[in-house]
Enzyme design. Sequence first.
Site, short mmCIF file in Angstrom:
data_model
loop_
_atom_site.label_atom_id
_atom_site.label_comp_id
_atom_site.label_asym_id
_atom_site.label_seq_id
_atom_site.Cartn_x
_atom_site.Cartn_y
_atom_site.Cartn_z
N SER A 97 0.82 -1.22 0.00
CA SER A 97 0.00 0.00 0.00
C SER A 97 0.85 1.26 0.00
CB SER A 97 -0.94 0.01 1.21
OG SER A 97 -0.20 -0.07 2.42
N HIS A 98 1.91 1.29 0.79
CA HIS A 98 2.77 2.46 0.92
C HIS A 98 4.21 2.07 0.62
CE1 HIS A 98 -0.79 3.50 3.20
NE2 HIS A 98 -0.38 4.75 3.38
N ALA A 99 4.92 2.95 -0.06
CA ALA A 99 6.34 2.70 -0.33
C ALA A 99 7.06 4.03 -0.46
CB ALA A 99 6.53 1.87 -1.59
N THR A 111 4.90 -0.94 3.22
CA THR A 111 3.92 -1.64 4.04
C THR A 111 3.39 -2.81 3.20
OG1 THR A 111 3.30 0.42 5.13
CG2 THR A 111 1.79 -1.43 5.36
#
Length: 329
Positions: A97-99, A111
């Site tokens: 989802s997040h990078a 994440t």
Amino acid sequence: MRDTIAVSPDGRLLQLLQGGFPLVRQPYEELGRQLGLSGSAVIARIEKLKEDGMVRQIGPVIDGRRLGYQSTLLGMQIAPEQLALAERIIIEHRGISHAYEREHAFNIWVTLVAPPGVSIETEVARLAAATGATATVSLPALKVFKLKVHFGPDDDDVTADSHAGEAPPARVALSVIDRRIINELQRDLPLSPAPFDDMSKRLGMDGDTFLAICEGLIQSGVIRRYGASINHRRAGYSANAMVCWRVAPERVDAAGAELAAHASVSHCYERQTSALWRHNLFAMIHGVARQDCVAIAKAATTANELNDGAVLFSTREIKKTRIKYEVSE
């Protein structure tokens, strides 16, 4: 007052989109009622906020752990010549989802989630091999102190959702209709007068029943909230840092609660450590400029008598999206 893309009158709308989005048949009319606008005017404002990149999407924030998903914060050491390949893999990976690229030897942080029946350790190993990471640290959450700050374009448009050192939640039993609604609901909400009606019709349901079940999923914790995802940089918070400390177990709760109370802290966790990463208390700090984040980190370090801290500024956002959790029916 910060100079941002969105103008001040949209501050209240952004707050409602993030933390007070109405789950009703005509949500934009309800937002307009609260703002003294017509529903069509609210839709037009949201369209502009999307065009400007302030609003990414409107939809549910699902707690995947209640669906049996596992998650971890993964730090990776990736050589400069491997970054382009790693970025492509990360962007295409459905479980990330997040990078972010950050200023540290562990320069890529993501994440990562794994669906039921799949080991998170296996997913970590696969991602490390695919990206060419030379070292990894997998740091799943042990306690949650804070999960979200709602950003707006005005200095006082920051609200928060805090948690009292909660352990990760257990999986929730779902009915067949719960599962169908979860799968249907995970899309960017259309900017039409009655956007939930199309969803309920696709499921052969009455609109009011559909929304009542959505409210039930919020009460059970499957849906943490329903609302907009905001680009915090567009909201004027151009600097963000992941700050980590080594804190004795008996002091984690007090330090986590103090950090969570700070308006500029969006996320705060106690995390599992590893041989390569001994820091256990994490806070995401947002500021208008780098010095704001540094000042907040120093103040928190002093107030809690912490030591051995690390400040990892993000230099680049690689990916930020909401995971599409697929629930078998």
